[in-house]
Design an enzyme around this catalytic site. Structure first.
Site, PDB file in Angstrom:
ATOM      1  CG  HIS A   1     -12.963  74.033  17.924  1.00 41.22           C
ATOM      2  ND1 HIS A   1     -11.603  74.220  18.028  1.00 41.22           N
ATOM      3  CD2 HIS A   1     -13.517  75.260  18.095  1.00 41.22           C
ATOM      4  CE1 HIS A   1     -11.349  75.505  18.249  1.00 41.22           C
ATOM      5  NE2 HIS A   1     -12.500  76.158  18.286  1.00 41.22           N
TER       6      HIS A   1
ATOM      7  NE  ARG B   1      -7.989  78.608  19.614  1.00 38.61           N
ATOM      8  CZ  ARG B   1      -9.137  79.038  19.096  1.00 38.61           C
ATOM      9  NH1 ARG B   1     -10.292  78.652  19.610  1.00 38.61           N
ATOM     10  NH2 ARG B   1      -9.141  79.865  18.059  1.00 38.61           N
TER      11      ARG B   1
ATOM     12  CD  GLU C   1      -9.720  71.479  18.651  1.00 39.16           C
ATOM     13  OE1 GLU C   1      -9.516  71.988  19.770  1.00 39.16           O
ATOM     14  OE2 GLU C   1     -10.371  71.998  17.764  1.00 39.16           O
TER      15      GLU C   1
HETATM   16  C1  GLV Z   1     -12.972  79.559  17.195  1.00 39.62           C
HETATM   17  O1  GLV Z   1     -12.507  78.822  18.010  1.00 39.62           O
HETATM   18  C2  GLV Z   1     -12.471  80.872  16.932  1.00 39.62           C
HETATM   19  O2  GLV Z   1     -11.420  81.236  17.483  1.00 39.62           O
HETATM   20  O3  GLV Z   1     -13.091  81.599  16.153  1.00 39.62           O
END
Ligand code: GLV
Length: 350
Positions: free
Chosen positions: A299, A252, A281
């Site tokens: 991402h 993250r 983000e």
């Molecule tokens: C993606 O970042 C997830 O947490 O599945």
């Protein structure tokens, strides 16, 4: 079951999830409403509130903040079945206080995420995006002995073994370690919650984070975002890293102080960064996108058709369990089941 805010459907899905998950709901005879079907558009807070108000189960993505206001709006909400392994967008403390069970989608994205971590590591080490851009821009005129010199990932021709530091040794961190074993790397790992797993593994050695930092040629992050891991990689820690080190983040964004990272990359405290996630983000810290020594992705660590289908299926199955007043298959706040707040909620209507 279309583009409605909620409209009395049993499951409110914030944004269109992959078809296998929708098929699971249809087969179970569960009605659902999808708030946002356009890929690039998010869900406004007013739409979220309206949708949650009218449903029994919420199926959100990591893009929706699920806070007290959202959860308090519907006393009959039976559960939140998030389609993601991370759940930092959901205020879990409030969910538990209000008696709302929450689930996630662990396990099914482990290998896919480890693959992308490795792709970032390789791309950063060998400057793949920069070389690609150079080629497609028609700038490749002649083979050059100094063209796009990168760094070796495994043991180089000089016999020097590279060190990979893994921060967070859950499923994904361990899957990254497995990949490193094919590259003849020394692998150091740290995780206060998985010390035994690290010590039991033949693939990694345990070391505290502050000892890994000055040794790692590659440092990869695989922790959940919590108060404890917020800005875990801050200015002080970036300054402890090797000047040629590559930082990889598929966890993250806020685990890294992104402003400090831009300074680290600009001033050469570290060699490069390969990132799939950002602190705010989809915004990026000022200057990050202009740097030469970065690889930046939107991402996509779990983004394969198979894995996203499995995540959607898992979220749908959790949603059905909630509707049936059963425990989630993948609970993230299992303590909720023992609470009066849960019993009151489950007993209320519907
Ligand atoms: C993606 O970042 C997830 O947490 O599945």
């Amino acid at each position: 079951m279309g583009n409605a805010a909620g409209g009395g459907a049993q499951v409110f899905i914030t944004r269109k999830i992959p078809e296998p998950g929708l098929a699971v709901l249809r087969e179970a005879g569960v009605s659902f409403a999808i708030c946002q079907s356009r890929e690039d558009d998010g869900v406004a807070n007013s739409q979220l509130l309206e949708g949650v108000y009218g449903c029994r189960v919420l199926l959100p993505l990591l893009t929706e903040p699920i806070d007290r206001e959202v959860m308090e709006i519907n006393p009959k909400l039976m559960g939140i079945a998030q389609m993601a392994v991370g759940f930092d967008n959901i205020d879990l403390e409030v969910a538990t206080e209000l008696g709302i069970p929450v689930s996630n989608t662990p396990g099914v994205l482990t290998e896919t995420t480890a693959d992308l971590t490795w792709a970032l590591l390789m791309a950063g080490a060998r400057r793949v995006p920069q070389a690609h851009n150079y080629t497609v821009q028609g700038r490749y005129k002649i083979w050059g002995p100094n063209l796009f010199l990168g760094t070796d990932v495994g043991t180089g021709a000089n016999g020097r073994q590279k060190t990979l530091g893994i921060v967070g040794f859950g499923r994904i961190g361990a899957a990254v370690a497995k990949r490193a074993s094919g590259f003849d790397m020394r692998v150091l790992a740290t995780d206060p919650y998985a010390r035994e797993a690290i010590e039991a593994s033949d693939l990694v050695e345990h070391a505290p984070l502050d000892e890994i930092l000055p040794q790692a040629d590659f440092l990869t992050l695989h922790v959940l975002l919590t108060e404890e891991t917020h800005h875990l990689i801050n200015e002080e820690r970036l300054r402890k890293m090797k000047p040629n080190a590559l930082l990889i983040n598929t966890s993250r964004g806020p685990v890294v102080d992104e402003k400090a990272l831009v300074r680290a990359l600009t001033e050469g405290w570290i060699g490069g960064a390969a990132l799939d996630v950002y602190e705010e983000e989809p915004e990026m810290a000022h200057g990050l996108a202009e740097l030469e020594n970065v690889v930046l992705l939107p991402h996509i660590a779990s983004a394969t058709a198979g894995t996203r289908g499995r995540m959607a299926t898992m979220a749908a199955k959790n949603a059905i369990a909630f509707l049936n007043r059963e425990k989630a298959l993948n609970p993230v706040n299992p303590d909720v089941y023992g609470t009066d707040a849960y019993r009151r909620r489950i007993g209320s209507g519907g």
